[in-house]
Design a protein around this motif. Structure first.
Motif, short mmCIF file in Angstrom:
data_model
loop_
_atom_site.label_atom_id
_atom_site.label_comp_id
_atom_site.label_asym_id
_atom_site.label_seq_id
_atom_site.Cartn_x
_atom_site.Cartn_y
_atom_site.Cartn_z
N PRO A 134 -38.26 42.33 14.98
CA PRO A 134 -37.23 42.11 16.08
C PRO A 134 -37.62 42.59 17.27
CG PRO A 134 -36.29 42.75 14.21
CD PRO A 134 -37.74 42.93 14.02
N GLY A 135 -37.54 41.87 18.51
CA GLY A 135 -37.86 42.18 19.87
C GLY A 135 -36.42 42.14 20.85
N ALA A 156 -25.53 55.96 22.05
CA ALA A 156 -26.69 55.10 21.78
C ALA A 156 -26.68 54.82 20.15
CB ALA A 156 -28.15 55.77 21.94
N ARG A 157 -26.37 53.40 19.73
CA ARG A 157 -26.34 53.07 18.61
C ARG A 157 -27.29 52.10 18.13
NH1 ARG A 157 -22.12 55.61 16.23
NH2 ARG A 157 -20.46 56.41 17.66
N LEU A 158 -27.80 51.35 18.93
CA LEU A 158 -28.78 50.21 18.88
C LEU A 158 -30.14 50.66 19.56
CD1 LEU A 158 -26.13 48.45 18.52
CD2 LEU A 158 -27.67 46.79 18.73
N HIS A 159 -31.18 50.63 18.76
CA HIS A 159 -32.43 51.26 19.47
C HIS A 159 -33.06 50.23 20.59
CE1 HIS A 159 -35.00 48.73 17.03
NE2 HIS A 159 -34.34 49.24 16.12
N PRO A 160 -33.84 50.87 21.40
CA PRO A 160 -34.58 50.04 22.35
C PRO A 160 -35.54 48.97 21.66
CG PRO A 160 -35.52 52.42 22.46
CD PRO A 160 -34.26 52.37 21.66
N MET A 161 -35.79 47.98 22.30
CA MET A 161 -36.57 46.94 21.93
C MET A 161 -37.80 46.58 22.71
SD MET A 161 -33.85 44.59 19.46
CE MET A 161 -33.28 45.59 18.12
#
Length: 256
Positions: A134-135, A156-161
């Protein structure tokens, strides 16, 4: 001496998340696996288009065994959890695979250029590598809900992509020959935020940040659910997007 990469993700949490997802895949009546199925289908189409029929392959990250079953020749299956686990922070098996496929794992690696070098070094000359994960652009509805949950000081709950441009630069940096980067969107419709979260857990797609935020309180969770529901169409469904990024390339032949 080069400085180590920043520690964004936790290897221990990554492995724990993977073990939980594998357990859910065996304990839930109809577990979600649509992201993996989409990546497997995409890889199969790419191999057929390139007419690449490897004699020896390594498949990393496919808990279903479906991709390995469709490949010719000898296939070594590996994962990041279990007794034969691979560690992206250390060198891989070296040098004689005609094809290496990595499914859904590279989005949470601290040293992504190093991981891509490990993959390249595991290939035989002119061997092909394909990595899907997933990007950038994934989970916009979930991001909207999480921001609404904590409007004053969102954690911050979703990481960088990784996006396509960064992917191309990473492949060049890692020395892949004939690098190709592209992406496609997979859209899934949900009736509730809780069902989306359940699907993410069953597929091992939750965050593994090294410094995780504390759990949301009940009031914050209610705000998140309400913000998610506000995105629903007239049928009461919210369309969520998974943007699948695919990196592919080869190991160069030696020059004499």
């Amino acid at each position: 001496m080069a400085s180590p990469p920043p520690r964004i993700f936790s290897g221990a949490r990554r492995r724990a998340r993977r073990r939980r997802a594998l357990a859910l895949q065996h304990s839930v009546a109809e577990p979600a696996r649509f992201v993996l199925d989409d990546m497997i289908e995409d890889v199969g189409e790419r191999l057929a288009f390139l007419r690449h029929e490897p004699n020896r392959s390594m498949v990393v990250g496919d808990w279903s065994g479906q991709l390995a079953a469709g490949l010719p020749g000898e296939v070594l299956e590996r994962d990041i959890a279990g007794p034969d686990a691979l560690d992206f922070e250390h060198p891989w098996p070296v040098g004689d695979f005609d094809c290496v496929v990595v499914l859904g794992l590279l989005d949470t690696v601290n040293d992504l250029p190093g991981a891509l070098i490990h993959i390249r070094e595991s290939l035989a000359p002119d061997g092909l590598a394909i990595a899907c994960f997933p990007g950038s652009g994934s989970l916009p509805a979930l991001r909207h809900a999480m921001l609404a949950a904590e409007p004053d000081r969102p954690a911050a709950r979703l990481h960088p992509m990784v996006d396509s441009r960064a992917g191309a630069q990473l492949l060049q940096r890692a020395g892949w020959r004939d690098p190709v980067v592209d992406s496609h969107d997979l859209t899934v419709r949900y009736s509730s935020l809780d069902r989306l979260i359940g699907d993410l857990r069953e597929q091992g797609l939750g965050n593994v940040l090294a410094d995780p935020a504390p759990p949301l309180g009940e009031a914050a969770m209610q705000r998140a659910r309400a913000a998610f529901t506000d995105l629903a169409d007239p049928q009461g469904r919210v369309s969520e997007t998974f943007s699948i990024l695919t990196l592919s390339g080869r190991r160069a032949k030696p020059r004499f």
